[in-house]
Design a protein around this motif. Structure first.
Motif, PDB file in Angstrom:
ATOM      1  N   VAL A  43     -78.604   7.395  47.549  1.00 49.95           N
ATOM      2  CA  VAL A  43     -79.256   6.841  46.444  1.00 49.95           C
ATOM      3  C   VAL A  43     -78.602   7.591  45.284  1.00 49.95           C
ATOM      4  CG1 VAL A  43     -81.431   6.463  45.321  1.00 49.95           C
ATOM      5  CG2 VAL A  43     -81.021   5.393  47.640  1.00 49.95           C
ATOM      6  N   ALA A  44     -78.861   8.866  45.729  1.00 52.87           N
ATOM      7  CA  ALA A  44     -78.622   9.736  44.462  1.00 52.87           C
ATOM      8  C   ALA A  44     -76.909  10.117  43.931  1.00 52.87           C
ATOM      9  CB  ALA A  44     -79.111  11.261  44.628  1.00 52.87           C
ATOM     10  N   ALA A  45     -76.308   9.715  45.050  1.00 59.78           N
ATOM     11  CA  ALA A  45     -74.766   9.749  44.829  1.00 59.78           C
ATOM     12  C   ALA A  45     -74.182   9.380  43.591  1.00 59.78           C
ATOM     13  CB  ALA A  45     -73.769   9.746  46.056  1.00 59.78           C
ATOM     14  N   GLU A  46     -73.005   9.605  42.937  1.00 56.15           N
ATOM     15  CA  GLU A  46     -72.369   8.947  41.948  1.00 56.15           C
ATOM     16  C   GLU A  46     -70.868   8.876  42.429  1.00 56.15           C
ATOM     17  OE1 GLU A  46     -72.997  11.160  38.581  1.00 56.15           O
ATOM     18  OE2 GLU A  46     -74.611   9.761  38.003  1.00 56.15           O
ATOM     19  N   ILE A  47     -70.254   7.675  42.358  1.00 51.04           N
ATOM     20  CA  ILE A  47     -68.917   7.570  42.589  1.00 51.04           C
ATOM     21  C   ILE A  47     -68.040   7.080  41.522  1.00 51.04           C
ATOM     22  CG2 ILE A  47     -69.367   5.099  43.266  1.00 51.04           C
ATOM     23  CD1 ILE A  47     -67.458   5.219  45.632  1.00 51.04           C
ATOM     24  N   THR A  48     -66.838   7.586  41.396  1.00 48.10           N
ATOM     25  CA  THR A  48     -66.061   7.347  40.284  1.00 48.10           C
ATOM     26  C   THR A  48     -64.980   6.073  40.694  1.00 48.10           C
ATOM     27  OG1 THR A  48     -65.943   9.700  39.606  1.00 48.10           O
ATOM     28  CG2 THR A  48     -64.030   8.222  38.901  1.00 48.10           C
ATOM     29  N   ARG A  49     -65.252   5.132  39.775  1.00 47.15           N
ATOM     30  CA  ARG A  49     -64.450   3.846  40.218  1.00 47.15           C
ATOM     31  C   ARG A  49     -62.938   4.110  39.747  1.00 47.15           C
ATOM     32  NH1 ARG A  49     -67.716   1.453  44.132  1.00 47.15           N
ATOM     33  NH2 ARG A  49     -69.987   1.391  43.343  1.00 47.15           N
ATOM     34  N   GLU A  50     -62.061   3.015  40.121  1.00 49.68           N
ATOM     35  CA  GLU A  50     -60.780   2.961  40.031  1.00 49.68           C
ATOM     36  C   GLU A  50     -60.425   3.194  38.393  1.00 49.68           C
ATOM     37  OE1 GLU A  50     -56.774   3.454  41.305  1.00 49.68           O
ATOM     38  OE2 GLU A  50     -58.669   3.873  42.163  1.00 49.68           O
ATOM     39  N   ASP A  51     -61.217   2.606  37.651  1.00 46.33           N
ATOM     40  CA  ASP A  51     -61.188   2.543  36.231  1.00 46.33           C
ATOM     41  C   ASP A  51     -61.844   3.754  35.397  1.00 46.33           C
ATOM     42  OD1 ASP A  51     -63.753   2.174  36.475  1.00 46.33           O
ATOM     43  OD2 ASP A  51     -63.891   0.174  35.751  1.00 46.33           O
ATOM     44  N   GLY A  52     -62.195   4.699  36.269  1.00 44.46           N
ATOM     45  CA  GLY A  52     -62.525   6.154  35.821  1.00 44.46           C
ATOM     46  C   GLY A  52     -64.050   5.877  35.495  1.00 44.46           C
ATOM     47  N   GLU A  53     -64.671   4.893  35.634  1.00 46.25           N
ATOM     48  CA  GLU A  53     -66.174   4.534  35.384  1.00 46.25           C
ATOM     49  C   GLU A  53     -66.985   5.344  36.381  1.00 46.25           C
ATOM     50  OE1 GLU A  53     -69.667   1.060  34.485  1.00 46.25           O
ATOM     51  OE2 GLU A  53     -67.415   0.471  34.661  1.00 46.25           O
ATOM     52  N   VAL A  54     -68.006   6.083  36.047  1.00 51.28           N
ATOM     53  CA  VAL A  54     -68.882   6.658  37.076  1.00 51.28           C
ATOM     54  C   VAL A  54     -69.925   5.621  37.394  1.00 51.28           C
ATOM     55  CG1 VAL A  54     -70.313   8.445  37.662  1.00 51.28           C
ATOM     56  CG2 VAL A  54     -68.084   9.031  36.444  1.00 51.28           C
ATOM     57  N   GLU A  55     -70.354   5.325  38.858  1.00 56.65           N
ATOM     58  CA  GLU A  55     -71.424   4.626  38.974  1.00 56.65           C
ATOM     59  C   GLU A  55     -72.104   5.088  40.275  1.00 56.65           C
ATOM     60  OE1 GLU A  55     -70.102   0.834  40.040  1.00 56.65           O
ATOM     61  OE2 GLU A  55     -68.993   0.290  38.102  1.00 56.65           O
ATOM     62  N   SER A  56     -73.312   4.727  40.384  1.00 59.27           N
ATOM     63  CA  SER A  56     -74.042   4.885  41.792  1.00 59.27           C
ATOM     64  C   SER A  56     -73.913   3.752  42.755  1.00 59.27           C
ATOM     65  CB  SER A  56     -75.591   4.925  41.272  1.00 59.27           C
ATOM     66  OG  SER A  56     -76.035   6.160  40.399  1.00 59.27           O
ATOM     67  N   LEU A  57     -74.113   4.172  43.910  1.00 55.05           N
ATOM     68  CA  LEU A  57     -73.901   3.137  45.104  1.00 55.05           C
ATOM     69  C   LEU A  57     -75.044   1.968  44.969  1.00 55.05           C
ATOM     70  CD1 LEU A  57     -73.060   5.206  48.127  1.00 55.05           C
ATOM     71  CD2 LEU A  57     -71.485   3.844  46.852  1.00 55.05           C
ATOM     72  N   ASP A  58     -74.543   0.820  44.932  1.00 55.76           N
ATOM     73  CA  ASP A  58     -75.635  -0.133  45.038  1.00 55.76           C
ATOM     74  C   ASP A  58     -76.431  -0.476  46.413  1.00 55.76           C
ATOM     75  OD1 ASP A  58     -74.259  -2.113  46.561  1.00 55.76           O
ATOM     76  OD2 ASP A  58     -73.520  -2.538  44.773  1.00 55.76           O
ATOM     77  N   ASP A  59     -77.526  -1.032  46.484  1.00 55.13           N
ATOM     78  CA  ASP A  59     -78.075  -1.132  47.808  1.00 55.13           C
ATOM     79  C   ASP A  59     -77.304  -1.759  48.931  1.00 55.13           C
ATOM     80  OD1 ASP A  59     -80.494  -0.153  46.175  1.00 55.13           O
ATOM     81  OD2 ASP A  59     -81.490  -2.152  46.438  1.00 55.13           O
ATOM     82  N   PHE A  60     -76.566  -2.826  48.399  1.00 55.35           N
ATOM     83  CA  PHE A  60     -75.706  -3.437  49.533  1.00 55.35           C
ATOM     84  C   PHE A  60     -74.543  -2.383  50.025  1.00 55.35           C
ATOM     85  CE2 PHE A  60     -72.430  -6.877  50.430  1.00 55.35           C
ATOM     86  CZ  PHE A  60     -73.353  -7.526  51.506  1.00 55.35           C
TER      87      PHE A  60
END
Length: 401
Positions: free
Chosen positions: A209-226
């Motif tokens: 829940v606390a983790a952050e992931i860098t997507r391919e476009d460089g945007e930093v997001e958290s994982l969603d519930d799914f």
């Protein structure tokens, strides 16, 4: 002498009862096998299987892991890391790798040992079932405790996983009961994820829940519930089944090769090597299925684009071109001969492999103490009928004096 027609049907009773002769014929007669009835291909030689596992651009995971899902033209909607190709897979893998560091796994040793000891404490060495009384229970207890599943739900997860994987002979698609089981598991995980968002704990759900992931476009997001629920479903399933089957396979294999069991009685330091040989000789996962993303020419056969391709790592492990005397179980085997594919290979090598090895090694250590000399009650042994997974649901044993 008439040779019967070669048929590889991964959903047949003949296959469930033991596929080794089928695998031998596949390697020798049809290294690129085509099943007309079910419209799939299969690779059985070590060189080909290992190469396919590494070639994710040609053999895609994004459409599923079994025949039923890969026959669909739509990629899987489930957000599981095992159902991703790069670049999406790379970002998710870098995140969850942080949870499975060697230090993190080693820190779990006391909990794993206590769990194994607790489930073995009630075993009567005069007569008990290595699987039904022992290895069916402790692996799911370990992995769900790691996730953060409350104790009262942990064995329910095992029952859900068993229902989702069970296949009657000839049954390609998951049963209604299996789909309901997956839905109930996802429902539990969604509930726990919501609770951890409101009240974090010291468990994997909270860390994801606390983790952050860098997507391919460089945007930093958290994982969603799914995404988190999908990862929990994968981890719960793999954690519940792999070690359960590996320990059951060990009891059977060592009973058939008592001189190898004696080696462990004489020298416990050989246990890690024994685990590796078990993974080669009698692995809990016999295959994974990929989807061909282009036409492939191999051994004079063309695999067309868009077809399910079975990667038969269990057959690869018995390939005489890769291993010396491959049908011989030898815990002192030279490990450098060929790649052990028991926990996969390439980008989808098993995240929890180190944990599974630890659990199996501790379980073997405890069984050596409990039943140093034993026999299997063969008439009461029962195999499972599952997709991907092979092994035993019942292995009753009796201690010998």
């Amino acid at each position: 002498m008439t040779t019967s027609k070669l048929v590889f049907d991964p959903l047949s009773q003949e296959y469930f009862d033991g596929p080794w002769e089928i695998y031998r014929r596949l390697r020798e007669e049809a290294p690129v096998y085509y099943n007309e009835e079910l419209d799939f291909y299969a690779l059985s030689r070590h060189e080909d299987v290992a190469a396919a596992y590494k070639d994710f651009a040609t053999y895609s995971s994004a459409y599923g892991l079994d025949l039923a899902t890969i026959r669909s033209d739509e990629p899987m909607p489930a957000k599981m890391i095992i159902l991703m190709d790069p670049p999406e897979h790379r970002h998710m893998r870098s995140l969850v790798n942080k949870v499975f560091t060697p230090r993190a796994i080693e820190a779990m040793r006391p909990m794993v040992t206590e769990t194994i000891d607790r489930y073995l404490a009630n075993a009567d060495p005069a007569h008990f079932d290595v699987v039904a009384d022992f290895s069916a229970f402790f692996p799911v207890e370990v992995i769900t405790q790691m996730l953060g599943v409350p104790e009262e739900h942990r064995q329910q997860v095992r029952e859900w996983v068993d229902k989702s994987l069970h296949r009657e002979p000839g049954q390609v698609d998951m049963s209604e009961e299996g789909m309901q089981a997956i839905g109930e598991a996802m429902g539990l995980y969604f509930q726990l994820i919501q609770e951890r968002r409101a009240n974090p704990q010291d468990d994997m759900f909270s860390r994801l829940v606390a983790a952050e992931i860098t997507r391919e476009d460089g945007e930093v997001e958290s994982l969603d519930d799914f995404e988190i629920a999908g990862f929990a479903t994968l981890l719960g399933g793999a954690g519940a089944e792999t070690v359960t089957k590996l320990v059951g396979n060990a009891a059977v294999t060592f009973a058939r090769n008592p001189e190898q069991w004696q080696k462990l009685l004489d020298d416990r330091s050989k246990i890690p090597a024994a685990v590796e040989e078990l993974l080669r000789y009698e692995p809990p996962v016999h295959y994974n299925v990929r989807r061909s993303m282009r036409d492939v020419e191999l051994h004079g056969v063309t695999i067309p684009e868009g077809k399910p391709v079975f990667l038969l790592q269990a057959s690869a492990h018995r390939d005489p071109e890769a291993f010396t005397d491959p049908d011989t179980f030898d815990i002192d085997r030279n490990r450098t001969e060929a790649q052990n594919l028991g926990f996969g290979y390439g980008i989808h090598s098993c995240l929890g492999a180190a944990l599974a090895r630890m659990e199996t090694a501790i379980a073997l250590e405890r069984l050596l103490d409990l039943i140093p000399h034993y026999e299997v009650l063969w008439d009461d042994c029962r195999r499972v009928a599952m997709q991907n997974v092979a092994g035993w649901s019942h292995v009753p044993v009796r201690k010998l004096s």
